[in-house]
Design a protein around this motif. Structure first.
Motif, PDB file in Angstrom:
ATOM      1  N   PRO A 144       0.821  -1.034  -0.035  1.00 36.84           N
ATOM      2  CA  PRO A 144       0.080   0.057  -0.044  1.00 36.84           C
ATOM      3  C   PRO A 144       0.907   1.347   0.069  1.00 36.84           C
ATOM      4  O   PRO A 144       0.359   2.206  -0.395  1.00 36.84           O
ATOM      5  CB  PRO A 144      -0.903  -0.305   1.351  1.00 36.84           C
ATOM      6  CG  PRO A 144      -0.851  -1.381   1.613  1.00 36.84           C
ATOM      7  CD  PRO A 144       0.451  -1.967   1.178  1.00 36.84           C
ATOM      8  N   PHE A 145       1.919   1.266   0.825  1.00 37.26           N
ATOM      9  CA  PHE A 145       2.802   2.472   0.882  1.00 37.26           C
ATOM     10  C   PHE A 145       3.360   2.770  -0.717  1.00 37.26           C
ATOM     11  O   PHE A 145       3.252   3.908  -1.128  1.00 37.26           O
ATOM     12  CB  PHE A 145       3.968   2.097   1.725  1.00 37.26           C
ATOM     13  CG  PHE A 145       5.123   3.137   1.590  1.00 37.26           C
ATOM     14  CD1 PHE A 145       5.129   4.043   2.576  1.00 37.26           C
ATOM     15  CD2 PHE A 145       6.119   3.207   0.814  1.00 37.26           C
ATOM     16  CE1 PHE A 145       6.263   5.066   2.617  1.00 37.26           C
ATOM     17  CE2 PHE A 145       7.341   4.029   0.758  1.00 37.26           C
ATOM     18  CZ  PHE A 145       7.192   4.923   1.739  1.00 37.26           C
ATOM     19  N   VAL A 146       3.761   1.721  -1.470  1.00 35.23           N
ATOM     20  CA  VAL A 146       4.284   1.861  -2.711  1.00 35.23           C
ATOM     21  C   VAL A 146       3.306   2.530  -3.660  1.00 35.23           C
ATOM     22  O   VAL A 146       3.452   3.269  -4.536  1.00 35.23           O
ATOM     23  CB  VAL A 146       4.843   0.716  -3.232  1.00 35.23           C
ATOM     24  CG1 VAL A 146       4.899   0.613  -4.797  1.00 35.23           C
ATOM     25  CG2 VAL A 146       6.207   0.478  -2.688  1.00 35.23           C
ATOM     26  N   GLY A 179      11.671   6.129   1.530  1.00 33.73           N
ATOM     27  CA  GLY A 179      10.841   5.039   0.446  1.00 33.73           C
ATOM     28  C   GLY A 179      10.368   5.834  -0.800  1.00 33.73           C
ATOM     29  O   GLY A 179      10.248   5.435  -2.036  1.00 33.73           O
ATOM     30  N   LEU A 180       9.910   7.041  -0.469  1.00 29.77           N
ATOM     31  CA  LEU A 180       9.369   8.035  -1.401  1.00 29.77           C
ATOM     32  C   LEU A 180      10.439   8.231  -2.564  1.00 29.77           C
ATOM     33  O   LEU A 180      10.221   8.265  -3.683  1.00 29.77           O
ATOM     34  CB  LEU A 180       8.742   9.354  -1.030  1.00 29.77           C
ATOM     35  CG  LEU A 180       8.081  10.049  -1.909  1.00 29.77           C
ATOM     36  CD1 LEU A 180       6.661   9.562  -2.390  1.00 29.77           C
ATOM     37  CD2 LEU A 180       7.958  11.695  -1.360  1.00 29.77           C
ATOM     38  N   ALA A 232       4.665  -2.530  -8.621  1.00 31.37           N
ATOM     39  CA  ALA A 232       4.680  -2.331  -7.236  1.00 31.37           C
ATOM     40  C   ALA A 232       5.600  -3.458  -6.591  1.00 31.37           C
ATOM     41  O   ALA A 232       6.504  -3.227  -5.755  1.00 31.37           O
ATOM     42  CB  ALA A 232       3.522  -2.481  -6.669  1.00 31.37           C
ATOM     43  N   GLY A 233       5.609  -4.777  -7.195  1.00 39.32           N
ATOM     44  CA  GLY A 233       6.564  -5.591  -6.460  1.00 39.32           C
ATOM     45  C   GLY A 233       7.928  -5.305  -6.683  1.00 39.32           C
ATOM     46  O   GLY A 233       8.792  -5.597  -5.390  1.00 39.32           O
ATOM     47  N   CYS A 257       2.760   5.994  -2.841  1.00 34.41           N
ATOM     48  CA  CYS A 257       3.784   6.993  -3.600  1.00 34.41           C
ATOM     49  C   CYS A 257       3.665   7.346  -4.811  1.00 34.41           C
ATOM     50  O   CYS A 257       4.094   8.355  -5.269  1.00 34.41           O
ATOM     51  CB  CYS A 257       5.064   6.127  -3.073  1.00 34.41           C
ATOM     52  SG  CYS A 257       5.808   5.934  -1.627  1.00 34.41           S
ATOM     53  N   GLY A 258       2.865   6.499  -5.692  1.00 31.06           N
ATOM     54  CA  GLY A 258       2.626   6.784  -7.164  1.00 31.06           C
ATOM     55  C   GLY A 258       1.913   8.290  -7.236  1.00 31.06           C
ATOM     56  O   GLY A 258       2.466   9.006  -8.084  1.00 31.06           O
ATOM     57  N   PRO A 259       0.848   8.627  -6.730  1.00 26.91           N
ATOM     58  CA  PRO A 259       0.082   9.689  -6.506  1.00 26.91           C
ATOM     59  C   PRO A 259       0.883  10.797  -6.135  1.00 26.91           C
ATOM     60  O   PRO A 259       0.732  12.094  -6.821  1.00 26.91           O
ATOM     61  CB  PRO A 259      -1.037   9.543  -5.954  1.00 26.91           C
ATOM     62  CG  PRO A 259      -1.434   7.963  -5.969  1.00 26.91           C
ATOM     63  CD  PRO A 259      -0.066   7.392  -5.815  1.00 26.91           C
ATOM     64  N   VAL A 260       1.836  10.629  -5.141  1.00 25.86           N
ATOM     65  CA  VAL A 260       2.506  11.397  -4.752  1.00 25.86           C
ATOM     66  C   VAL A 260       3.443  11.892  -5.866  1.00 25.86           C
ATOM     67  O   VAL A 260       3.806  13.289  -5.937  1.00 25.86           O
ATOM     68  CB  VAL A 260       3.078  11.108  -3.361  1.00 25.86           C
ATOM     69  CG1 VAL A 260       3.933  12.338  -2.840  1.00 25.86           C
ATOM     70  CG2 VAL A 260       2.238  10.675  -2.382  1.00 25.86           C
TER      71      VAL A 260
END
Length: 259
Positions: free
Chosen positions: A14-16, A117-118, A132-133, A19-22
């Protein structure tokens, strides 16, 4: 208590995805209007001056410009580290105002890990890694020293995961709905949400790059600790950036075109 690879994947997927939209909002926001400065917008300007203005606009190396498109993946990832990294590191350093007292809660580690992570997701995107994987495996390797199996990291993209990711970007979505763009406050709120989502991995977060011993020592001093924490997070981000290139060189195909 030992944290399993499965638990790491359950938290990071979910974190990854969040991060996409951010990163998209930061990449496509065009805060300086560089993408919308078409030559026709300079009607009435003397031709020689117009050419210089257009060249100046398109030569600025930020997302959305011609100069950005001509940069290598390595150089674009460097931009993320040096520009976005400063913002994330500053937010991470703010708890340092309280000195050693703030070490009693995992604020520094959670928000610091979120910013790292971002950055890793941004670097991965510039290397053409969008699934994502693989991004989960990159973060787990660089921050925690874990080698996650590809099949486990791939997950199932279930509805619960999508809901969890959307919850992490609520501030960002509200800002874009109300203001048409991501505000600084929304970005800070989103980074905080991302950090809180990693609290289940507290034991692993202690393994992430955190700067030099001197930075951590200064970080324990009230008031001036913010400076030590800032320098430590900047140093940690650079180490994360360097490790990412090594991992991606082994696991991702070389690319030159931006994501």
């Amino acid at each position: 208590m030992t944290i399993s690879d499965g638990q790491i994947v359950a938290v990071l997927r979910p974190f990854v995805r969040a991060c996409g939209p951010v990163l998209d909002s930061l990449r496509d926001a065009d805060p300086f209007g560089l993408q919308t400065r078409a030559p026709e917008d300079l009607a009435g300007v003397e031709s020689g001056l117009k050419a210089k203005l257009v060249n100046g606009v398109t030569s600025v190396k930020v997302p959305g410009t011609d100069a950005w498109a001509r940069m290598s993946a390595h150089d674009r990832s460097s931009w993320w580290m040096n520009r976005v990294g400063r913002f994330a590191a500053l937010l991470t350093a703010i708890p340092g105002v309280g000195g050693a007292l703030t070490d009693r809660v995992p604020v520094q580690d959670t928000v610091g890990a979120a910013s790292q992570g971002l950055l890793l997701c941004a670097v991965a995107g510039e290397y053409g890694v969008t699934d994502a994987g693989t991004r989960v495996r990159l973060i787990a390797s660089v921050l925690f020293g874990r080698d996650i199996a590809p099949a486990l990291a791939a997950g199932q993209d279930d509805a619960a995961e999508a809901v969890a990711a959307a919850r992490l970007t609520e501030d960002l979505a509200a800002s874009e709905r109300d203001h048409g763009k991501a505000t600084v406050g929304a970005a800070a709120g989103t980074l905080w949400r991302l950090g809180r989502s990693l609290r289940e991995l507290t034991g692993e977060l202690e393994k992430r790059p955190r700067g030099r011993m001197l930075h951590r020592a200064i970080g324990k001093v009230p008031v001036v600790g913010v400076a030590g924490n800032y320098l430590g997070e900047r140093s940690g981000l650079r180490e994360v950036w360097q490790r990412a290139h090594g991992w991606l060189a082994e696991h991702a195909p070389p690319v030159t075109a931006p994501r």
